[in-house]
Enzyme design. Structure first.
Site, PDB file in Angstrom:
ATOM      1  N   ASP A 204       0.810  -1.209   0.000  1.00 59.41           N
ATOM      2  CA  ASP A 204       0.000   0.000   0.000  1.00 59.41           C
ATOM      3  C   ASP A 204       0.851   1.270   0.000  1.00 59.41           C
ATOM      4  O   ASP A 204       1.822   1.382   0.752  1.00 59.41           O
ATOM      5  CB  ASP A 204      -0.846  -0.024   1.284  1.00 59.41           C
ATOM      6  N   HIS A 329     -10.774  -1.043  -4.987  1.00 56.75           N
ATOM      7  CA  HIS A 329     -11.631  -0.475  -3.943  1.00 56.75           C
ATOM      8  C   HIS A 329     -11.524   1.042  -3.844  1.00 56.75           C
ATOM      9  O   HIS A 329     -12.220   1.640  -3.018  1.00 56.75           O
ATOM     10  CB  HIS A 329     -11.272  -1.116  -2.604  1.00 56.75           C
ATOM     11  N   ASP A 330     -10.632   1.653  -4.590  1.00 56.46           N
ATOM     12  CA  ASP A 330     -10.505   3.117  -4.581  1.00 56.46           C
ATOM     13  C   ASP A 330     -11.080   3.747  -5.844  1.00 56.46           C
ATOM     14  O   ASP A 330     -11.056   4.974  -5.985  1.00 56.46           O
ATOM     15  CB  ASP A 330      -9.023   3.532  -4.507  1.00 56.46           C
TER      16      ASP A 330
HETATM   17  C1  GLC Z   1      -4.098   3.176  -0.586  1.00 58.35           C
HETATM   18  C2  GLC Z   1      -5.343   2.325  -0.456  1.00 58.35           C
HETATM   19  C3  GLC Z   1      -6.465   3.181   0.044  1.00 58.35           C
HETATM   20  C4  GLC Z   1      -6.084   3.715   1.394  1.00 58.35           C
HETATM   21  C5  GLC Z   1      -4.752   4.458   1.335  1.00 58.35           C
HETATM   22  C6  GLC Z   1      -4.207   4.706   2.707  1.00 58.35           C
HETATM   23  O1  GLC Z   1      -4.245   4.152  -1.547  1.00 58.35           O
HETATM   24  O2  GLC Z   1      -5.628   1.699  -1.675  1.00 58.35           O
HETATM   25  O3  GLC Z   1      -7.673   2.495   0.111  1.00 58.35           O
HETATM   26  O4  GLC Z   1      -7.078   4.579   1.845  1.00 58.35           O
HETATM   27  O5  GLC Z   1      -3.766   3.733   0.655  1.00 58.35           O
HETATM   28  O6  GLC Z   1      -3.806   3.500   3.289  1.00 58.35           O
END
Ligand code: GLC
Ligand code: CA
Length: 552
Positions: A204, A329-330
């Site tokens: 991540d 999911h984003d």
């Molecule tokens: C990444 C994840 C996202 C999360 C962010 C902070 O972008 O895909 O869902 O909110 O990191 O961890």
């Protein structure tokens, strides 16, 4: 047979992302869980999946749905127990699949014991595990940087009179990787999971781990209060040395698969990320193709999409490896944004599928994408769950701004669109749960669901199954060279894959208009591998969102 060099299991795999909160609820408390995933392993196996990427399932107060971790060695209570996890891992392996987890180490939760210690006093041994700084003379934030989730990156802490730094929400304080103890703790934790038998990590926000605080205040755009931080907190010099350490002391010791989330990386600096020799990860999720659609104003831009992906294909050819994806999911649902979820729902979902999936790289499918799940029909800003939108809403409200306009801004591209519960069947709550779930089910579940599509040989689900089987039927779809066909065509994305003396042609019209393909290839129609219309193919009259694969 052509000899393929550098074969790897992770290059041949098809991956599927599970967002556990929304996948399947086994104990009917309205929240998806690990046993719910166990119940659906046969579904994933039957689809043809090899690797499951599980979004965070660690202990978390859920400010950002698990991306704020309070214990890396424990399971979120709502998701189950470590015994459930061990059973999941074992069953995944029994079925011949693999499991990769989300590694979230740019930050922890503010409820992680490391942070609780760190904030307890100025001289706590863990003080330096996070970024603390004094206020400016006027008491304001140490610098003017803006959080990726809106507002300042700094949060004041009464107890010690200093601010701490958070690139994401204020409940996600950033770990200070400058401190060797932090890097060691991360590496030890990774090895603990590898020793348990997991098969890899999706990493991540990894391009943001290093910050150049020396840059101080940055310039603030006219309509903003804080300065976008990408120049000072993405891909900074020195980051690769830390990742090399992670590779040497952890990743290189195991037969695993890694995919870095790499916002800000482009094909020309990809070598240090995924290069055969210099790379730290097997592949990365790059972001360049995601911003090609604008709310309302314009249509999905086929030409730019093609240019971006072609550049990645050609730059990484023989030197690195691509991760292929259009949803996660984003991101919003692609059939609603890049496609047409009304008149050409089936056609646009399948055309976009074939086009990205058969390029060179490891394809990822996000849960629900395989049945053409659509964006959620938001009618009020209060319906949003995403911490980033909630922050923005709060700030706009405080400043007396236009909160109605926010709904318009986020309706199509907010992160909640893809987080609605998975649509399994047409019973109440879509078969996800027997009670009202944590986030509403999309009302179209009675028409769009797994059970209905399993019974329909012409469903999107069946198309995905065929696509996966096709990809696995011949090395050409994994290792074959990629070359665009009719590169300047503004409607059709067409390319060949070539291995030895074999060649296949992949064509997808990505518009709702009829299109024509210009090519000097000798195309015969006696070996059609996949097609989303039951009419005859005519290269001079390719139908709206028509897609096909032909062996030449
Ligand atoms: C990444 C994840 C996202 C999360 C962010 C902070 O972008 O895909 O869902 O909110 O990191 O961890
Ligand atoms: Ca549950």
């Amino acid at each position: 047979m052509t000899e393929v060099k550098d074969k790897q299991w992770w290059k041949e795999a098809v991956a599927y992302q599970v967002y556990p909160r929304s996948f399947n609820d086994s104990n009917n408390d309205g929240i998806g869980d690990l046993r719910g995933l166990i119940e659906k392993l046969d579904y994933l196996k039957d689809l043809g999946i090899d690797v499951i990427w599980l979004s965070p399932m660690y202990a978390s107060p859920n400010d950002d749905n698990g991306y704020d971790i309070s214990d890396y060695h424990a399971i979120m209570k709502e998701f189950g127990t470590m015994e459930d996890f061990d059973e999941l891992l074992e069953k995944v392996h029994d079925k011949g699949m693999k499991l990769i987890l989300d590694l979230v180490v740019n930050h922890t939760s503010d409820e992680h014991p490391w942070f609780i210690e760190s904030r307890s006093s100025l001289d706590n041994p863990k003080r330096d595990w996070y970024f603390w700084a004094d206020p400016k003379e006027d008491g304001s934030e140490p610098n003017n940087w803006e959080s990726i989730f809106n507002g300042s990156t700094w949060e004041f802490d009464e107890k010690t009179g200093q601010y701490y730094f958070h690139l994401f929400s204020k409940k996600q304080p950033d770990l200070n990787w400058e401190n060797p103890e932090v890097r060691q703790a991360v590496i030890d934790m990774m090895n603990w999971w590898f020793d348990k038998g997991i098969d890899g990590f999706r990493v991540d926000a990894i391009t943001h781990v290093k910050k150049t605080f020396e840059m101080g205040d940055l310039s603030i755009p006219e309509d903003k209060k804080y300065a976008p931080v990408y120049d000072a907190a993405t891909n900074q010099p020195g980051l690769q040395d830390w990742l090399q350490q992670v590779k040497d002391e952890s990743l290189s010791k195991y037969d695993i698969m890694t995919v870095g989330e790499a916002n800000g990386v482009n094909p020309y600096n990809a070598d240090e990320w995924v290069g055969r020799k210099n790379g730290k990860f097997n592949m990365i999720f790059q972001f360049e193709h995601l911003g090609l659609w604008n709310t309302g104003e314009s249509q999905f831009d086929v030409q730019s999409y093609k240019n971006v992906l072609n550049r990645w294909q050609k730059e990484l050819e023989n030197t690195g490896w691509n991760a292929l994806f259009i949803e996660n999911h984003d991101q919003p649902r692609r059939v609603s944004t890049w496609g047409n979820d009304d008149k050409y729902w089936y056609e646009s979902a399948t055309s976009h599928a074939a086009v990205y999936f058969l390029q060179q790289g490891t394809p990822f499918i996000y849960q629900g994408q395989e049945i053409g799940m659509t964006n959620f029909p938001f009618t009020s800003i209060e319906q949003f769950n995403d911490v980033s939108v909630k922050n923005e809403y709060r700030i706009v409200k405080e400043d007396g701004g236009d909160t109605e306009a926010l709904l318009e801004k986020h309706r199509m591209e907010n992160r909640d669109n893809s987080r609605t519960p998975m649509q399994w069947n047409n019973s109440a709550y879509a078969g996800f749960s027997e009670v009202d779930p944590w986030f509403p089910v999309n009302p179209n579940y009675t028409e769009i669901n797994v059970e209905q599509q399993e019974a329909d040989p012409n469903s999107i689900l069946q198309f995905y199954k065929d696509l996966i089987q096709l990809k696995k039927s011949d090395d050409i779809y994994t290792y074959g060279e990629f070359n665009l066909v009719d590169a300047e065509n503004s409607k059709v994305f067409a390319y060949t894959r070539t291995l030895g003396d074999k060649k296949v042609l992949i064509v997808g019209n990505l518009t709702d208009e009829t299109a024509k393909l210009n090519t000097s290839l000798d195309v015969q129609f006696d070996n059609i591998k996949l097609h989303n219309y039951d009419t005859e193919i005519n290269l001079s009259e390719i139908k709206p969102f028509e897609t096909f694969v032909i062996s030449l």
